[in-house]
Write a protein that holds these residues in place. Sequence first.
Motif, mmCIF file in Angstrom:
data_model
loop_
_atom_site.group_PDB
_atom_site.id
_atom_site.type_symbol
_atom_site.label_atom_id
_atom_site.label_comp_id
_atom_site.label_asym_id
_atom_site.label_seq_id
_atom_site.Cartn_x
_atom_site.Cartn_y
_atom_site.Cartn_z
ATOM 1 N N VAL A 42 0.814 -1.218 0.000
ATOM 2 C CA VAL A 42 0.000 0.000 0.000
ATOM 3 C C VAL A 42 0.846 1.266 0.000
ATOM 4 C CG1 VAL A 42 -1.954 -1.140 1.095
ATOM 5 C CG2 VAL A 42 -0.314 0.093 2.514
ATOM 6 N N HIS A 43 2.073 1.163 0.457
ATOM 7 C CA HIS A 43 2.970 2.322 0.477
ATOM 8 C C HIS A 43 3.462 2.589 -0.940
ATOM 9 C CE1 HIS A 43 6.287 4.939 1.603
ATOM 10 N NE2 HIS A 43 7.109 4.147 0.944
ATOM 11 N N GLY A 44 3.271 3.795 -1.389
ATOM 12 C CA GLY A 44 3.755 4.143 -2.722
ATOM 13 C C GLY A 44 5.270 4.198 -2.728
ATOM 14 N N PRO A 45 5.923 3.464 -3.632
ATOM 15 C CA PRO A 45 7.381 3.487 -3.687
ATOM 16 C C PRO A 45 7.893 4.918 -3.878
ATOM 17 C CG PRO A 45 6.506 1.790 -5.142
ATOM 18 C CD PRO A 45 5.346 2.592 -4.658
ATOM 19 N N THR A 46 8.875 5.287 -3.097
ATOM 20 C CA THR A 46 9.411 6.642 -3.151
ATOM 21 C C THR A 46 10.542 6.775 -4.152
ATOM 22 O OG1 THR A 46 11.043 6.201 -1.446
ATOM 23 C CG2 THR A 46 8.870 6.989 -0.705
ATOM 24 N N GLY A 47 11.178 5.651 -4.459
ATOM 25 C CA GLY A 47 12.333 5.702 -5.344
ATOM 26 C C GLY A 47 13.580 6.215 -4.650
ATOM 27 N N ILE A 48 13.427 6.680 -3.404
ATOM 28 C CA ILE A 48 14.590 7.128 -2.636
ATOM 29 C C ILE A 48 15.392 5.890 -2.292
ATOM 30 C CG2 ILE A 48 15.377 8.185 -0.490
ATOM 31 C CD1 ILE A 48 12.821 9.895 -0.587
ATOM 32 N N ALA A 49 16.643 5.917 -2.672
ATOM 33 C CA ALA A 49 17.434 4.696 -2.609
ATOM 34 C C ALA A 49 18.534 4.765 -1.564
ATOM 35 C CB ALA A 49 18.040 4.440 -3.978
ATOM 36 N N LEU A 50 18.894 3.594 -1.130
ATOM 37 C CA LEU A 50 20.047 3.400 -0.262
ATOM 38 C C LEU A 50 21.280 3.472 -1.154
ATOM 39 C CD1 LEU A 50 21.345 2.242 2.399
ATOM 40 C CD2 LEU A 50 20.918 -0.002 1.438
ATOM 41 N N ASN A 51 22.200 4.348 -0.824
ATOM 42 C CA ASN A 51 23.418 4.427 -1.610
ATOM 43 C C ASN A 51 24.567 4.779 -0.682
ATOM 44 O OD1 ASN A 51 25.007 4.217 -3.838
ATOM 45 N ND2 ASN A 51 24.097 5.927 -4.940
ATOM 46 N N LEU A 52 25.699 4.195 -0.934
ATOM 47 C CA LEU A 52 26.892 4.458 -0.146
ATOM 48 C C LEU A 52 28.004 4.912 -1.077
ATOM 49 C CD1 LEU A 52 26.947 1.338 2.221
ATOM 50 C CD2 LEU A 52 26.267 3.654 2.808
ATOM 51 N N ALA A 53 28.828 5.809 -0.591
ATOM 52 C CA ALA A 53 29.962 6.264 -1.391
ATOM 53 C C ALA A 53 30.831 5.071 -1.764
ATOM 54 C CB ALA A 53 30.774 7.280 -0.603
#
Length: 192
Positions: A42-53
């Motif tokens: 039900v949560h709309g995907p935000t597309g905000i991603a986990l990223n590490l340098a």
Amino acid sequence: MTAQSASPAPPSAPARSGAALLVVPDLIGGLVALALGVYGRVHGPTGIALNLAGFSSPGSVKSWLATVASVFAIIQLVSALVMYGKVPRVSAPSWIGDLHSWSGRIAFIVAVPVAVHCLYALGFQGYSTRVLLHSIFGCLFFGAFTVKMLVLPKRGLPGWVLPVLGAVVFTLLVAIWFTSAYWFFGTFGVHR
């Protein structure tokens, strides 16, 4: 009649069977798995991603973290086999219990950011069989892990309970790895 025989013995509490001790943890684990699946759906995907340098993409970060979690899960499996005497000609060293506990903790800690990313940024998806299975395995993993952690301190359980729960958690983590990191490395290559 003596005073001792005149007073009836207090009724003893009925012994709880191993199955009865599993009901509440199983219900809680099922609710955890269901809640994660419902939230992811039900949560709309935000597309905000986990990223590490240092990593080329969020998919690369997730794949490497999932691989690290899987390696620690393998360490936990091997240490459990040694602890339970299932490895012939190997006696359990005194530190094997600590290795088992810490490898499980590390595997879980490394898996959590991946799960948060999957749920928050991508949601529960079903656009392909692989992705649907990955979503299901992820929810089931955290539900099974919850059951295992709730059962761990309980006494009076049959001896097969913890090894079976451990095997279920391990199998689900490996299934998650195959439906994500293995696929990612096979599709995009092994790189950071």
